[in-house]
Design a protein around this motif. Sequence first.
Motif, PDB file in Angstrom:
ATOM      1  N   TYR A 218       0.687  -1.141  -0.128  1.00 13.02           N
ATOM      2  CA  TYR A 218       0.079  -0.004   0.066  1.00 13.02           C
ATOM      3  C   TYR A 218       0.741   1.237   0.004  1.00 13.02           C
ATOM      4  CZ  TYR A 218      -3.200   3.687   1.765  1.00 13.02           C
ATOM      5  OH  TYR A 218      -3.815   4.637   1.680  1.00 13.02           O
ATOM      6  N   LEU A 231      -4.305  -5.461  -2.123  1.00 15.77           N
ATOM      7  CA  LEU A 231      -4.859  -4.301  -2.476  1.00 15.77           C
ATOM      8  C   LEU A 231      -6.021  -4.177  -3.392  1.00 15.77           C
ATOM      9  CD1 LEU A 231      -1.505  -2.225  -2.702  1.00 15.77           C
ATOM     10  CD2 LEU A 231      -3.136  -2.269  -0.737  1.00 15.77           C
ATOM     11  N   TRP A 234      -9.597  -2.729  -2.695  1.00 14.87           N
ATOM     12  CA  TRP A 234      -9.837  -1.263  -2.794  1.00 14.87           C
ATOM     13  C   TRP A 234     -10.642  -0.804  -3.789  1.00 14.87           C
ATOM     14  CZ3 TRP A 234      -8.785   2.105   1.183  1.00 14.87           C
ATOM     15  CH2 TRP A 234      -7.865   1.771   2.206  1.00 14.87           C
ATOM     16  N   ASP A 235     -10.475  -1.656  -4.963  1.00 21.24           N
ATOM     17  CA  ASP A 235     -11.434  -1.354  -6.201  1.00 21.24           C
ATOM     18  C   ASP A 235     -12.854  -1.430  -5.700  1.00 21.24           C
ATOM     19  OD1 ASP A 235      -9.133  -1.127  -7.603  1.00 21.24           O
ATOM     20  OD2 ASP A 235      -9.215  -2.959  -8.292  1.00 21.24           O
ATOM     21  N   GLN A 237     -14.213  -0.444  -2.741  1.00 23.64           N
ATOM     22  CA  GLN A 237     -14.381   0.552  -1.582  1.00 23.64           C
ATOM     23  C   GLN A 237     -14.725   1.998  -1.931  1.00 23.64           C
ATOM     24  OE1 GLN A 237     -11.975  -0.044   1.774  1.00 23.64           O
ATOM     25  NE2 GLN A 237     -12.262   1.783   2.531  1.00 23.64           N
ATOM     26  N   SER A 242     -19.038   0.695   0.616  1.00 27.35           N
ATOM     27  CA  SER A 242     -18.226  -0.656   0.331  1.00 27.35           C
ATOM     28  C   SER A 242     -19.112  -1.531  -0.254  1.00 27.35           C
ATOM     29  CB  SER A 242     -17.310  -0.837   1.384  1.00 27.35           C
ATOM     30  OG  SER A 242     -16.525   0.123   1.887  1.00 27.35           O
TER      31      SER A 242
END
Length: 280
Positions: A218, A231, A234-235, A237, A242
Amino acid sequence: MRTQPFNRIRNIRVGVPLLALVWLAVTTLPFLFVVATSLKTQDETFSSPVWALPAHLYFGNYAAVLEGPYFTYFRNSVFVVGVSVVLIVIVSAMAAYAFARMRFALNRPLFGLIVAGMIVPLHATLVPIYLLTRNLGLYDTPFALIGPYVALSLPVSIFILTGFMRQIPRELEEAAQLDGCGPFGIFWRVFFPLSGPGLATVAIYNGIGLWNEFIFAYMLTSTSEHRTLPLAVWDFQGQYSSNVPAMLAVVTLTSLPLIVAYAFGQERVIKGMMAGSLKG
């Protein structure tokens, strides 16, 4: 009085399986919860009880994950973890051979210093590593992760392999010397092949840890082109909400390779850790 030992043996025979079942439930139920929730729609996730099974199996979350940059994350993880594990195995094996077989003045102090690196807090290294990566021009590249991964994994790897190599009979080393092998030849032709179980332990142990590593990935990468699998969540959120089922679908897909790898390599991990804890 004679019945007391038999009662103790019976209690042990009953207690150990019960503890094993409890531990199985503790480790399995969270994963089953993740899989079940990943098969729900987002509306069902918030409208049904947390532990309720999905009313209908919904695979749209997995389709959404696979249609995104998931395979880019997967490729980056395979590259970074693969290169890091190979470097860790080679460097730690060479260092372990030196500590296990070579006699020099600073052998014990250097080994103690390296082992002490196991207690260095991970977060204490974040700022120096970030600045160093920036200065070297490696920020937001897969190579930014390889250096920290290797450096932080060496202490425990050297500790495991040193204990393993100390158990190799000295007669084999002496026979190789009689055949004209130097230190590197002895290492490469004798110690490296015979340390196969220990090397497998180091590879699996570090591979699992690095596959799940989040904080450095990150901090040292910023675009999906160079980020790794941890990671990918995160796509899904956003700023105000979310997509929890999709995030758990990512977690499920990310965990499957580790589960398969550990299922086949768990015995070698345990044996290698036990060998590394013994004093030669």
